[in-house]
Write a protein that holds these residues in place. Structure first.
Motif, mmCIF file in Angstrom:
data_model
loop_
_atom_site.group_PDB
_atom_site.id
_atom_site.type_symbol
_atom_site.label_atom_id
_atom_site.label_comp_id
_atom_site.label_asym_id
_atom_site.label_seq_id
_atom_site.Cartn_x
_atom_site.Cartn_y
_atom_site.Cartn_z
ATOM 1 N N SER A 90 3.522 12.459 0.181
ATOM 2 C CA SER A 90 2.811 11.915 1.336
ATOM 3 C C SER A 90 3.746 11.767 2.524
ATOM 4 C CB SER A 90 2.187 10.558 0.982
ATOM 5 O OG SER A 90 3.161 9.685 0.461
ATOM 6 N N GLU B 95 1.049 3.980 -2.925
ATOM 7 C CA GLU B 95 0.768 5.374 -2.564
ATOM 8 C C GLU B 95 1.857 6.300 -3.085
ATOM 9 O OE1 GLU B 95 1.019 7.974 1.538
ATOM 10 O OE2 GLU B 95 0.309 5.906 1.678
ATOM 11 N N GLU C 240 0.826 -1.200 0.000
ATOM 12 C CA GLU C 240 0.000 0.000 0.000
ATOM 13 C C GLU C 240 0.865 1.257 0.000
ATOM 14 O OE1 GLU C 240 -3.899 -1.729 2.421
ATOM 15 O OE2 GLU C 240 -2.226 -0.809 3.503
ATOM 16 N N GLN D 165 2.074 6.815 -6.932
ATOM 17 C CA GLN D 165 1.075 7.708 -7.510
ATOM 18 C C GLN D 165 1.594 9.130 -7.647
ATOM 19 O OE1 GLN D 165 -1.939 6.814 -8.802
ATOM 20 N NE2 GLN D 165 -1.173 4.746 -8.415
#
Length: 451
Positions: free
Chosen positions: A370, A234, A230, A237
């Motif tokens: 992020s 993430e 994940e 992206q």
């Protein structure tokens, strides 16, 4: 996190991290160069064996994103640096042991060598990725290029010193001496790394805890539930991550593809002797050193944003490298040894400048996007670089062999590969131009800056 809450590393601390990089390099240089030579010369084994083992240690480094994710989860790079150097040192000792075993049993010796080189790849992945993450987080943005230069110069120093000292102690050669030297270098590298990293993260951890204590409680449950796949999805992206990954791969492929064909080209095009081709390598590496130092000096002293922009240096360095590669292509028709040597020296300068600018950019980009994913980003870029280096030698030599069959002339075949590398550098410059950092603000950063 607000940059006001970050405790930046001093030059002494950056130099200490450079010692870590030098320690990593000292073990790697023994396994990728000295043991390579022993297998081919002393043991009379096919050159494909050490070549495959070196390729294996690059292939294993595809685990770098996973190592970076682990560093993100623990929020501390030091344990990964320590653990990595221990695995790397153990792999170095086992690699030397496998040489002795090869004398007695080819099958058992190769099996142990495979395990050893896999451990070397894992150790480099863990320590190298965590070290870059620590630099990315704790180096003042204005010092990133100079810090990258400092750390990589110390790695080169580790290469040179280890090769020089081990060469003296290996005379007269024996397999027992080889094992003793490999073990000694590995143990010293572990001790130096543990001392260099001692207490490095303690001040930063206390500052970080004071700054984000409340906000971290809100996101702690969410972060702990995220698994590696994940986190990787993430990060992938993010447009900056994707474009910069492709830039790293293409530029490093162009950078490494000429390593194994430059000296053969000098031999067939200009009749260089083995001694002269060895000196040629020194000339190129001298250029790399000049490029690194020039970039560090200019970016740390210049007032103009154009001169301090790592992006400008990366793009310019790639384009200039392409021009230097064209110089190699033209050196054959020009039939001038001086012209050829000049092109080689300038190729080294431009390669040194763009590579350090790229590393500095990597350190800057790692903290954008992020939250708490610096290690994953560094891991992705490190894996891309390792894959490019692993393929570089194969691509360069393979294409030259094919071109020789088609074109008939060895010198022309090598020049054709240089031309393709020039094209790759231009593509890399374009990819660097397209890489634009986008700061993605999340809940934690909003809380901290009051947005």
């Amino acid at each position: 996190m607000s940059t006001a809450n970050i405790s930046y590393l001093s030059w002494l601390q950056i130099a200490r991290l450079g010692l870590v990089q030098a320690s990593l390099g000292s073990i790697v240089v023994l396994t990728t160069s000295l043991l390579n030579r022993v297998m081919v010369i002393e043991l009379a084994l096919p050159a494909i064996l050490p070549g495959a083992l070196v390729a294996l240690h690059y292939l294993v480094q595809l685990v770098r994103p996973r190592m970076g994710f682990g560093s993100d989860q623990t929020r501390s790079a030091s344990p990964w640096i320590r653990g990595g150097i221990l695995v790397l040192a153990s792999g170095g000792i086992l690699a030397a042991t496998s040489i002795i075993l090869l004398e007695q049993s080819i099958i058992l010796g190769i099996a142990l060598a495979i395990v050893a080189f896999a451990m070397i790849g894992i150790g480099v992945s863990a320590s190298g990725t965590a070290l870059l993450v620590l630099l990315a987080k704790r180096v003042d943005p204005k010092r990133k290029a100079a810090a990258a230069t400092c750390v990589w110069l110390m790695m080169i120093f580790g290469f040179a010193m280890t090769a020089s000292i081990s060469g003296k102690f290996l005379t007269p050669f024996s397999f027992e001496r080889l094992l003793m030297i490999s073990s000694t270098v590995s143990v010293i590298a572990v001790i130096v790394t543990f001392l260099a990293i001692w207490g490095m993260e303690t001040p930063a951890e206390s500052v970080e805890k004071q700054a984000i204590n409340l906000a971290r409680e809100d996101l702690q449950k969410q972060n702990t539930k995220v698994n590696f796949r994940e986190a990787l999805a993430e990060v992938w992206q993010e447009g900056t991550v994707r474009s910069f990954t492709w830039f790293v791969f293409i530029s490093m492929l162009a950078y490494s593809s000429q390593d194994l064909i430059l000296e053969p080209f000098a031999a067939v095009a200009f009749g260089y002797t083995p001694a002269e081709t060895t000196a040629l390598s020194g000339l190129q590496n001298g250029g790399v050193l000049v490029g690194m130092l020039a970039l560090a000096f200019i970016t740390s002293r210049a007032k103009s944003k154009n001169l301090t922009s790592l992006r400008n240096w990366t793009i310019g360095g790639c384009l200039a490298s392409a021009i230097a590669m064209m110089g190699l292509v033209l050196s054959g028709p020009v039939a001038s040894s001086l012209f050829f040597k000049t092109a080689v020296f300038f190729l080294g300068i431009f390669n040194g400048a763009f590579s350090i600018a790229a590393i500095g950019s990597m350190m800057q980009f790692a903290s954008l996007g992020s939250e708490k994913r610096e290690g994953v980003r560094m891991g992705i870029w490190g894996a891309s670089q390792a894959l490019a280096f692993g393929l570089g030698g194969i691509v360069g030599t393979g294409l030259s062999d094919i071109a020789r069959i088609v074109l008939g002339n060895p010198a022309t075949a090598y020049a054709f590969v240089f031309l393709l590398e020039a094209v790759l550098f231009v593509v890399a410059a374009y990819l660097s131009f397209q890489t634009r950092p986008h700061k993605q603000t999340n809940e934690l950063s909003k809380h901290l800056v009051g947005a």
